[in-house]
Design an enzyme around this catalytic site. Structure first.
Site, short mmCIF file in Angstrom:
data_model
loop_
_atom_site.label_atom_id
_atom_site.label_comp_id
_atom_site.label_asym_id
_atom_site.label_seq_id
_atom_site.Cartn_x
_atom_site.Cartn_y
_atom_site.Cartn_z
CD GLU A 81 -8.34 0.66 3.99
OE1 GLU A 81 -7.96 -0.10 3.38
OE2 GLU A 81 -9.05 -0.78 4.73
CE1 TYR A 95 -11.63 1.56 2.14
CE2 TYR A 95 -14.04 1.27 2.13
CZ TYR A 95 -12.55 0.90 1.65
OH TYR A 95 -11.78 0.98 0.15
#
Length: 173
Positions: A81, A95
């Site tokens: 991520e 994100y």
């Protein structure tokens, strides 16, 4: 030709109220991008693999949730991520998952901590992802509700525990 999924993204926002912790107390825990495993029930691994924690562009590796396969076996899920944005004034992080073994494509998510009048705060978690074959949108949303509640409970317990520890007199012996 029959399409399996609509062309639109799956999008949702879930939220939960915290009565015993303020936004200012919860925000430092949320913005700690490389340490989600401390708060996310079932997530056993989370650590930085690129960049500085909390800086846009940094990347974390997360693993640990067991997901069932079509054959009924459990597989440990993992994801890489990338932090896209952090807004300290709005107390939000955005994100993306750019690599994973759970079928997410074009996944973007925002976690936000919103002050409430008086005591407490609200945590909001929104996401947008391409539909995932074999998954139901409603089940994914339910999962997010449960995960956010688990995260909020652990964070609130941590904050309350620290406040209690600060109020207790230290014993010198």
């Amino acid at each position: 030709m029959e399409q399996k999924f609509p062309q639109s993204k799956w999008e949702a926002k879930v939220s939960t109220k915290l009565a015993k912790a303020s936004a200012d107390q919860i925000w430092p825990l949320c913005k700690d991008f490389f340490n989600l495993h401390k708060w996310f029930p079932g997530l056993s691994v989370c650590h930085g693999i690129h960049g500085s924690n909390g800086e846009p562009g940094c990347i974390r590796y997360c693993a640990g949730l067991n997901l069932p396969t079509e054959g009924g076996e459990l597989v440990v899920s993992w994801a890489k991520e990338r932090l896209l944005a952090i807004d300290h004034d709005e107390k939000s992080i955005t994100y993306e998952i750019f690599e994973c073994n759970i079928g997410f494509e074009s996944y973007v998510s925002t976690l936000k901590v919103v002050p409430r009048g008086g005591d407490g705060c609200v945590m909001e978690w929104s996401f947008a992802v391409d539909p995932v074959e074999g998954w139901k949108f409603e089940d994914l949303v339910k999962g997010y509700e449960e995960w956010l509640q688990g995260i909020a409970n652990k964070m609130e317990e941590d904050v309350v525990g620290k406040i209690k520890a600060e109020k207790e007199p230290s014993v010198v012996g």
